[in-house]
Design a protein around this motif. Structure first.
Motif, PDB file in Angstrom:
ATOM      1  N   TYR A 215      23.787  52.929  47.551  1.00 46.94           N
ATOM      2  CA  TYR A 215      22.394  53.320  47.792  1.00 46.94           C
ATOM      3  C   TYR A 215      21.485  52.275  47.143  1.00 46.94           C
ATOM      4  O   TYR A 215      21.253  52.325  45.928  1.00 46.94           O
TER       5      TYR A 215
ATOM      6  N   ILE B  16      25.545  60.369  39.596  1.00 50.43           N
ATOM      7  CA  ILE B  16      25.802  59.047  40.184  1.00 50.43           C
ATOM      8  C   ILE B  16      27.007  58.484  39.460  1.00 50.43           C
ATOM      9  O   ILE B  16      27.162  58.649  38.244  1.00 50.43           O
TER      10      ILE B  16
ATOM     11  N   LEU C 194      18.149  56.275  45.090  1.00 55.65           N
ATOM     12  CA  LEU C 194      18.550  57.369  44.197  1.00 55.65           C
ATOM     13  C   LEU C 194      17.666  57.437  42.949  1.00 55.65           C
ATOM     14  O   LEU C 194      17.975  58.169  42.007  1.00 55.65           O
TER      15      LEU C 194
ATOM     16  N   LYS D 124      29.252  57.529  44.387  1.00 59.88           N
ATOM     17  CA  LYS D 124      27.906  57.019  44.643  1.00 59.88           C
ATOM     18  C   LYS D 124      27.614  55.822  43.746  1.00 59.88           C
ATOM     19  O   LYS D 124      27.784  55.894  42.528  1.00 59.88           O
TER      20      LYS D 124
ATOM     21  N   LYS E  76      29.882  54.897  48.449  1.00 58.76           N
ATOM     22  CA  LYS E  76      28.654  54.784  49.229  1.00 58.76           C
ATOM     23  C   LYS E  76      27.602  54.112  48.355  1.00 58.76           C
ATOM     24  O   LYS E  76      27.340  54.560  47.237  1.00 58.76           O
TER      25      LYS E  76
END
Length: 330
Positions: free
Chosen positions: A69, A89, A74, A34, A67
């Motif tokens: 964000y 994260i 987040l 992430k 991915k």
């Protein structure tokens, strides 16, 4: 008969092994990292994050997926910094000032007039000084610095011209909640008002604050020029973002893949920096076409106000660090 049975047994064993190997490869292909940040999807920072994701997937033959964000999906900056430490994260963009909360000397580049311009910034990024500060930060926190990304020279926007330190007096100006950003308004007599990045546009529109300060590309991305009539080219901070990787993520990746991730992030960050520099060189004219008054500013009087503070004993770095920074060319 025995030979045929042995052959079938071997074949079944090989098939099972291949199946397990395939499952292992599939598992690796599903490893997701992430990458969280607070910037909009139309910024160079988000594009660089997507570029890094694509390159890292390709360079690891699809074993990893990043991915991304954007836009505080987040959490806001404080939240994603905490999540990085917790390992929920894997990668973030954050400001240098946030790193200074745990290792104060690394925040030096975010202080007003500590850096003279882009060339000075670029040489600092490649310097032994930055490498040493980065290592010390990692030793304290475990977080791994992938690299600095140029954010731009910060300028004051307002509904009046700001040409001298006296013009700052009494101005209620939004700043990030960090001492590095608050020094400039405090020393010039303004009232720094910390506020989340996502709330600034509405606060300017409603008159909750009188002014804000950010680089030209950010002023455009966030549309601050729609609610401020003047952009004053104070260039008081040469600003950076830092790409950080969680220590748990580095441990999970291992030495080879970890280094590959850091190199990939750094490469994408260089592309974002190049795009920001190009944008800075073009935007003053663009803002003028939008009906905004762009004021050239003599930075000398502002530097005269700030310089004594940078050399004072209460700064969060040893005087030697400041002298080494100033000795870097640019």
């Amino acid at each position: 008969m025995f030979t045929r049975k042995l052959s079938r047994t071997l074949l079944m064993g090989l098939t099972a092994f291949a199946t397990l190997a395939g499952m292992s490869n599939a598992s690796k292909a599903q490893e997701v990292l992430k990458f969280g940040h607070v910037y909009e999807v139309d910024t160079p920072y988000h594009r660089a994050a997507l570029e890094a994701a694509s390159m890292f997937s390709e360079r690891t033959n699809g074993r990893y997926e990043i991915k991304v964000y954007p836009a505080s999906q987040l959490g806001k900056e404080a939240a994603i910094n905490e999540a990085l430490t917790l390992g929920s994260i894997d990668i973030i963009y954050t400001g240098v000032a946030y790193l200074g909360q745990t290792y104060p000397p690394i925040s030096i580049s975010d202080y007003p007039f500590a850096l003279r311009g882009y060339d000075h910034w670029s040489n600092y990024v490649k310097s032994d000084l930055f490498a040493e500060l980065s290592k010390e930060y990692t030793d304290v926190t475990g977080n791994q610095i992938a690299g600095l990304v140029y954010y731009g020279a910060r300028h004051v926007t307002s509904n009046k011209p700001v040409l001298t330190p006296a013009d700052m007096k009494g101005l209620k100006i939004r700043t990030p909640n960090a001492p590095a950003y608050q020094m400039f308004p405090k020393e010039t007599g303004a009232n720094p008002t910390p506020m989340a990045f996502s709330e600034v546009y509405l606060a300017l529109q409603q008159g909750v604050v009188d002014a804000q300060e950010n680089p030209l590309p950010t002023i455009k991305f966030k549309k601050f020029y729609e609610v401020q009539s003047n952009i004053n080219l104070t260039g008081h901070i040469i600003n950076s973002l830092i790409m950080l990787v969680s220590p748990s993520t580095m441990s999970k990746l291992g030495e080879e893949d970890g280094k590959l991730l850091l190199d990939t992030l750094q490469e994408a960050g260089i592309h974002a920096s190049d795009e920001i520099v190009k944008s800075e060189n073009e935007l003053a004219d663009w803002f003028t076409t939008q009906g905004v008054t762009v004021n050239k500013v003599d930075r000398g009087p502002f530097i005269d106000v700030i310089a004594p503070r940078l050399k004072s004993a209460d700064m969060p770095w040893d005087p030697e660090i400041y002298e080494r920074l100033q000795a870097i060319k640019g």
